[in-house]
Design an enzyme around this catalytic site. Sequence first.
Site, mmCIF file in Angstrom:
data_model
loop_
_atom_site.group_PDB
_atom_site.id
_atom_site.type_symbol
_atom_site.label_atom_id
_atom_site.label_comp_id
_atom_site.label_asym_id
_atom_site.label_seq_id
_atom_site.Cartn_x
_atom_site.Cartn_y
_atom_site.Cartn_z
ATOM 1 N N GLN A 7 4.156 -12.968 19.424
ATOM 2 C CA GLN A 7 3.651 -12.477 20.703
ATOM 3 C C GLN A 7 2.510 -13.364 21.212
ATOM 4 O O GLN A 7 2.368 -13.602 22.411
ATOM 5 C CB GLN A 7 3.165 -11.027 20.568
ATOM 6 C CG GLN A 7 2.699 -10.431 21.865
ATOM 7 C CD GLN A 7 3.833 -10.225 22.873
ATOM 8 O OE1 GLN A 7 4.858 -9.648 22.527
ATOM 9 N NE2 GLN A 7 3.661 -10.696 24.104
ATOM 10 N N ARG B 34 10.993 -8.168 10.984
ATOM 11 C CA ARG B 34 10.012 -7.205 11.511
ATOM 12 C C ARG B 34 9.940 -6.091 10.471
ATOM 13 O O ARG B 34 10.929 -5.390 10.239
ATOM 14 C CB ARG B 34 10.456 -6.679 12.868
ATOM 15 C CG ARG B 34 9.661 -5.477 13.316
ATOM 16 C CD ARG B 34 9.880 -5.138 14.770
ATOM 17 N NE ARG B 34 9.206 -6.095 15.631
ATOM 18 C CZ ARG B 34 9.021 -5.925 16.938
ATOM 19 N NH1 ARG B 34 9.462 -4.835 17.538
ATOM 20 N NH2 ARG B 34 8.390 -6.829 17.652
ATOM 21 N N CYS C 40 1.462 -6.614 25.379
ATOM 22 C CA CYS C 40 2.693 -7.132 24.761
ATOM 23 C C CYS C 40 3.914 -6.285 25.106
ATOM 24 O O CYS C 40 5.030 -6.750 24.969
ATOM 25 C CB CYS C 40 2.507 -7.255 23.248
ATOM 26 S SG CYS C 40 2.249 -5.678 22.412
ATOM 27 N N ASP D 241 -3.030 -2.858 24.009
ATOM 28 C CA ASP D 241 -1.757 -2.571 23.333
ATOM 29 C C ASP D 241 -1.706 -1.058 23.138
ATOM 30 O O ASP D 241 -2.725 -0.366 23.355
ATOM 31 C CB ASP D 241 -1.735 -3.315 21.976
ATOM 32 C CG ASP D 241 -0.415 -3.190 21.237
ATOM 33 O OD1 ASP D 241 0.583 -2.750 21.837
ATOM 34 O OD2 ASP D 241 -0.380 -3.534 20.027
ATOM 35 N N ARG E 191 8.325 -14.886 25.811
ATOM 36 C CA ARG E 191 8.780 -14.730 24.431
ATOM 37 C C ARG E 191 9.985 -15.634 24.177
ATOM 38 O O ARG E 191 10.104 -16.266 23.123
ATOM 39 C CB ARG E 191 9.174 -13.259 24.159
ATOM 40 C CG ARG E 191 8.013 -12.273 24.191
ATOM 41 C CD ARG E 191 7.023 -12.488 23.066
ATOM 42 N NE ARG E 191 7.630 -12.434 21.766
ATOM 43 C CZ ARG E 191 7.841 -11.312 21.063
ATOM 44 N NH1 ARG E 191 7.455 -10.157 21.550
ATOM 45 N NH2 ARG E 191 8.385 -11.363 19.858
ATOM 46 N N HIS F 119 1.204 -10.085 14.634
ATOM 47 C CA HIS F 119 2.350 -10.270 15.540
ATOM 48 C C HIS F 119 2.242 -11.667 16.159
ATOM 49 O O HIS F 119 2.003 -11.833 17.356
ATOM 50 C CB HIS F 119 2.329 -9.181 16.624
ATOM 51 C CG HIS F 119 3.606 -9.055 17.393
ATOM 52 N ND1 HIS F 119 4.749 -9.775 17.097
ATOM 53 C CD2 HIS F 119 3.942 -8.283 18.473
ATOM 54 C CE1 HIS F 119 5.707 -9.446 17.944
ATOM 55 N NE2 HIS F 119 5.246 -8.552 18.791
HETATM 56 N N1 NVA Z 1 1.075 -2.796 17.967
HETATM 57 C C1 NVA Z 1 2.420 -2.495 18.383
HETATM 58 C C2 NVA Z 1 3.071 -3.705 18.982
HETATM 59 C C3 NVA Z 1 4.468 -3.475 19.493
HETATM 60 C C4 NVA Z 1 5.112 -4.718 19.998
HETATM 61 C C5 NVA Z 1 3.202 -1.986 17.184
HETATM 62 O O1 NVA Z 1 3.025 -2.523 16.082
HETATM 63 O O2 NVA Z 1 3.988 -1.053 17.339
HETATM 64 N N1 CP Z 2 6.239 -7.043 22.379
HETATM 65 C C1 CP Z 2 7.241 -6.838 21.517
HETATM 66 O O1 CP Z 2 7.240 -7.338 20.382
HETATM 67 O O2 CP Z 2 8.259 -6.062 21.989
HETATM 68 P P1 CP Z 2 9.453 -5.447 21.168
HETATM 69 O O3 CP Z 2 8.885 -4.414 20.239
HETATM 70 O O4 CP Z 2 10.345 -4.847 22.220
HETATM 71 O O5 CP Z 2 10.147 -6.526 20.399
#
Ligand code: NVA
Ligand code: CP
Length: 298
Positions: A132, A102, A257, A217, A285, A129
């Site tokens: 997800q 990540r 998500c 989101d 997930r 992502h």
């Molecule tokens: N768009 C959000 C998704 C979190 C799971 C982010 O990137 O923070």
């Molecule tokens: N939806 C998602 O990716 O959650 P986290 O940021 O908690 O991993």
Amino acid sequence: MNPRHFLTLLDLSSEELRRLIVRASEFKRNPDRNHEPLKNKVLAMIFEKSSTRTRISFETAMVHFGGSAIFLPPRDTQLGRGEPIEDSARVISRMVDCVMMRTHRHETISSFARHSSVPVINGLSDRYHPCQLLADMQTFFEHRGDISGRTVAWIGDGNNMCHSYINAARLLDFNLHIACPEHYAPDPEIVAAGGDRVTLFSAALDAAENSDLIVTDVWTSMGQETEQNTRMREFRGYQVDEMIMAAGKKDCLFMHCLPAHRGEEVSAGVIDGPMSVVWDEAENRLHSQKSLLEFLLA
Ligand code: NVA
Ligand code: CP
């Protein structure tokens, strides 16, 4: 031999994605703790950003499958002290069987993948992502059957999740209606690649009309915290509330998500209401990533 990576949904064919969804539901229906296809395998998990769902689901999936996972926040490794990503990829991939990352920049993941001798999974970047979407699509299939030909409305930020929805629309053949405030539209190249599967709207209500699924989101993604006040202002009018849900079909589902901010991108009545499937979506997930890990590693 080049390993198979999962950096975006488009690393799968439509058939492969469909197979992963079916397999994920099988894992969910028949939890068999004696099924250990990844015995002694190790997943390295590099997290530049926070996570609840992604970390726990990958770690649990590896344990259920007889393997294990190592949590690697960059600040506790030499990555945080500037060891080049290419060198780190060569070294880490000589020791483990798979790497999940990540990152802030998508380029960090793709560059790691280019130098990795084992599969690399995108656990979220600034652009995509894809994990997800495996869970979201599984959730839709479980509640409503095939998503092909259906209409999905994306309301809010044209962000990493929105980009992955565009890719899903291409692979699974559904119509994606996107409504974002001005200046927050998804990347035009990704939209263009979506062809006639994707339509942009300026009003949330128009995008939501007659949809089978409405998704949103956070307005401020991880890494954008300094823009938070501006975004709170500019996204007003893009909250998924009861009125937006009422524009969808009678049995229109709601997904997010998570983590969610009630009163910002979604009203409490919607996320905690009868059409919301966010808890199934979060649980999936685990099951969908099991099917991904099996596909890439077993
Ligand atoms: N768009 C959000 C998704 C979190 C799971 C982010 O990137 O923070
Ligand atoms: N939806 C998602 O990716 O959650 P986290 O940021 O908690 O991993």
